[in-house]
Design a protein around this motif. Sequence first.
Motif, PDB file in Angstrom:
ATOM      1  N   THR A  67       0.807  -1.222   0.000  1.00 50.32           N
ATOM      2  CA  THR A  67       0.000   0.000   0.000  1.00 50.32           C
ATOM      3  C   THR A  67       0.842   1.275   0.000  1.00 50.32           C
ATOM      4  OG1 THR A  67      -0.184  -0.108   2.417  1.00 50.32           O
ATOM      5  CG2 THR A  67      -1.961  -1.099   1.131  1.00 50.32           C
ATOM      6  N   ILE A  68       2.149   1.166   0.263  1.00 48.42           N
ATOM      7  CA  ILE A  68       3.001   2.367   0.220  1.00 48.42           C
ATOM      8  C   ILE A  68       3.042   2.952  -1.182  1.00 48.42           C
ATOM      9  CG2 ILE A  68       5.189   1.200  -0.307  1.00 48.42           C
ATOM     10  CD1 ILE A  68       6.537   3.111   1.723  1.00 48.42           C
ATOM     11  N   TRP A  69       2.743   2.135  -2.191  1.00 52.67           N
ATOM     12  CA  TRP A  69       2.743   2.638  -3.567  1.00 52.67           C
ATOM     13  C   TRP A  69       1.729   3.751  -3.763  1.00 52.67           C
ATOM     14  CZ3 TRP A  69       2.573  -2.709  -6.532  1.00 52.67           C
ATOM     15  CH2 TRP A  69       3.764  -3.403  -6.295  1.00 52.67           C
ATOM     16  N   LEU A  70       0.675   3.755  -2.968  1.00 52.03           N
ATOM     17  CA  LEU A  70      -0.381   4.753  -3.142  1.00 52.03           C
ATOM     18  C   LEU A  70       0.032   6.126  -2.621  1.00 52.03           C
ATOM     19  CD1 LEU A  70      -3.393   2.524  -2.047  1.00 52.03           C
ATOM     20  CD2 LEU A  70      -2.597   2.993  -4.373  1.00 52.03           C
ATOM     21  N   ASN A  71       1.112   6.187  -1.843  1.00 53.96           N
ATOM     22  CA  ASN A  71       1.548   7.471  -1.291  1.00 53.96           C
ATOM     23  C   ASN A  71       1.875   8.491  -2.372  1.00 53.96           C
ATOM     24  OD1 ASN A  71       1.293   6.358   1.257  1.00 53.96           O
ATOM     25  ND2 ASN A  71       3.234   7.187   1.996  1.00 53.96           N
ATOM     26  N   ASP A  72       2.382   8.023  -3.506  1.00 54.21           N
ATOM     27  CA  ASP A  72       2.724   8.936  -4.596  1.00 54.21           C
ATOM     28  C   ASP A  72       1.502   9.653  -5.154  1.00 54.21           C
ATOM     29  OD1 ASP A  72       5.390   8.374  -4.450  1.00 54.21           O
ATOM     30  OD2 ASP A  72       5.394   6.910  -6.085  1.00 54.21           O
ATOM     31  N   LEU A  73       0.322   9.136  -4.850  1.00 56.39           N
ATOM     32  CA  LEU A  73      -0.907   9.725  -5.383  1.00 56.39           C
ATOM     33  C   LEU A  73      -1.657  10.543  -4.340  1.00 56.39           C
ATOM     34  CD1 LEU A  73      -2.297   6.569  -7.246  1.00 56.39           C
ATOM     35  CD2 LEU A  73      -0.916   8.425  -8.217  1.00 56.39           C
ATOM     36  N   MET A  74      -1.148  10.576  -3.106  1.00 55.40           N
ATOM     37  CA  MET A  74      -1.902  11.157  -2.003  1.00 55.40           C
ATOM     38  C   MET A  74      -1.314  12.470  -1.490  1.00 55.40           C
ATOM     39  SD  MET A  74      -2.749   7.677   0.152  1.00 55.40           S
ATOM     40  CE  MET A  74      -3.792   8.544   1.330  1.00 55.40           C
ATOM     41  N   ARG A  75      -2.182  13.272  -0.899  1.00 55.90           N
ATOM     42  CA  ARG A  75      -1.751  14.522  -0.273  1.00 55.90           C
ATOM     43  C   ARG A  75      -1.233  14.241   1.143  1.00 55.90           C
ATOM     44  NH1 ARG A  75      -6.244  17.086  -0.702  1.00 55.90           N
ATOM     45  NH2 ARG A  75      -5.811  18.456  -2.449  1.00 55.90           N
ATOM     46  N   HIS A  76      -1.989  13.458   1.895  1.00 52.17           N
ATOM     47  CA  HIS A  76      -1.594  13.101   3.259  1.00 52.17           C
ATOM     48  C   HIS A  76      -1.037  11.688   3.260  1.00 52.17           C
ATOM     49  CE1 HIS A  76      -4.870  16.157   3.786  1.00 52.17           C
ATOM     50  NE2 HIS A  76      -3.913  16.684   4.532  1.00 52.17           N
ATOM     51  N   GLN A  77       0.105  11.493   3.863  1.00 54.94           N
ATOM     52  CA  GLN A  77       0.818  10.228   3.800  1.00 54.94           C
ATOM     53  C   GLN A  77       0.506   9.339   5.007  1.00 54.94           C
ATOM     54  OE1 GLN A  77       3.252   9.922   0.888  1.00 54.94           O
ATOM     55  NE2 GLN A  77       1.666  11.427   0.495  1.00 54.94           N
ATOM     56  N   PRO A  78      -0.085   8.156   4.798  1.00 52.20           N
ATOM     57  CA  PRO A  78      -0.303   7.221   5.910  1.00 52.20           C
ATOM     58  C   PRO A  78       1.030   6.737   6.484  1.00 52.20           C
ATOM     59  CG  PRO A  78      -1.591   6.600   3.966  1.00 52.20           C
ATOM     60  CD  PRO A  78      -0.616   7.653   3.531  1.00 52.20           C
ATOM     61  N   PHE A  79       1.011   6.334   7.745  1.00 54.51           N
ATOM     62  CA  PHE A  79       2.228   5.859   8.398  1.00 54.51           C
ATOM     63  C   PHE A  79       2.290   4.335   8.467  1.00 54.51           C
ATOM     64  CE2 PHE A  79       1.570  10.137  10.209  1.00 54.51           C
ATOM     65  CZ  PHE A  79       2.780  10.711   9.837  1.00 54.51           C
ATOM     66  N   LYS A  80       1.175   3.677   8.199  1.00 58.11           N
ATOM     67  CA  LYS A  80       1.140   2.220   8.217  1.00 58.11           C
ATOM     68  C   LYS A  80       0.935   1.694   6.798  1.00 58.11           C
ATOM     69  CE  LYS A  80       1.440   1.487  12.696  1.00 58.11           C
ATOM     70  NZ  LYS A  80       2.518   0.698  13.327  1.00 58.11           N
TER      71      LYS A  80
END
Length: 238
Positions: free
Chosen positions: A94-107
């Motif tokens: 699921t870290i791959w989705l961070n490139d598409l997000m404004r707020h970055q999850p920590f888990k």
Amino acid sequence: MQNKIPSYFEGHKPISKNDLVERILEDFPNLKESSINVYLSKLKKQGILKNPTRGIYALKGKQEFYPVINAKLKRLFNKVKKDYPFIDFCAWNTIWLNDLMRHQPFKFYTILELDKDATQSVFYKLKDQGKQVFLEPDAETFELYIHNSDNVIIIKQLVSEAPLLETENVVIPSLEKLLVDMIVDTNLYAAQQGELDFIYQSAFDKFEVNQGKMKRYAQRRNREKEVEQRTNLTLANS
């Protein structure tokens, strides 16, 4: 004519084939439509134009979706592939989705999507190896056990004919699959639910997205109308 082609795509927005032909004819009125069709096919082969969906043309230039495959994910994929050589499955994080997000999850979670008949077998094998693994977790399981844990592996059933791709000898979900799934699976994609508009906009702005592939998969997941509405809204704002 080739130097004029980019000017027909205002702000690099996709346009219909009919509109493109009309704009070409305005500048080159002596051309036959059959000649234009041959030329457009040539530009596609040269990688200058793309045809993301039937009747639509756009300028080539956006990235293909090929996320970084880390060593840990490769080892897991290869292990499952060795133990179950004849099943269809994909692996991702699921870290791959961070490139598409404004707020970055920590888990972040590692996801294995497998043929239905293999899910339980793979689950118990990984559990016996001491992995922190969950099979088709529901909302309560996420809340109680997954959200506060590290190194979690989630096993889910792979939808038949799901759009997958292979990179670095690892089979992963395509971007089109992820975009549809995050509308369907609100438990797994809980961190993304508040940013779906932003995620879709980021995905379409940064990457090549095959709308035909997305539509077919959305039909299989019974979310065609919802995905189509969100896609149309995204394209209207591009």
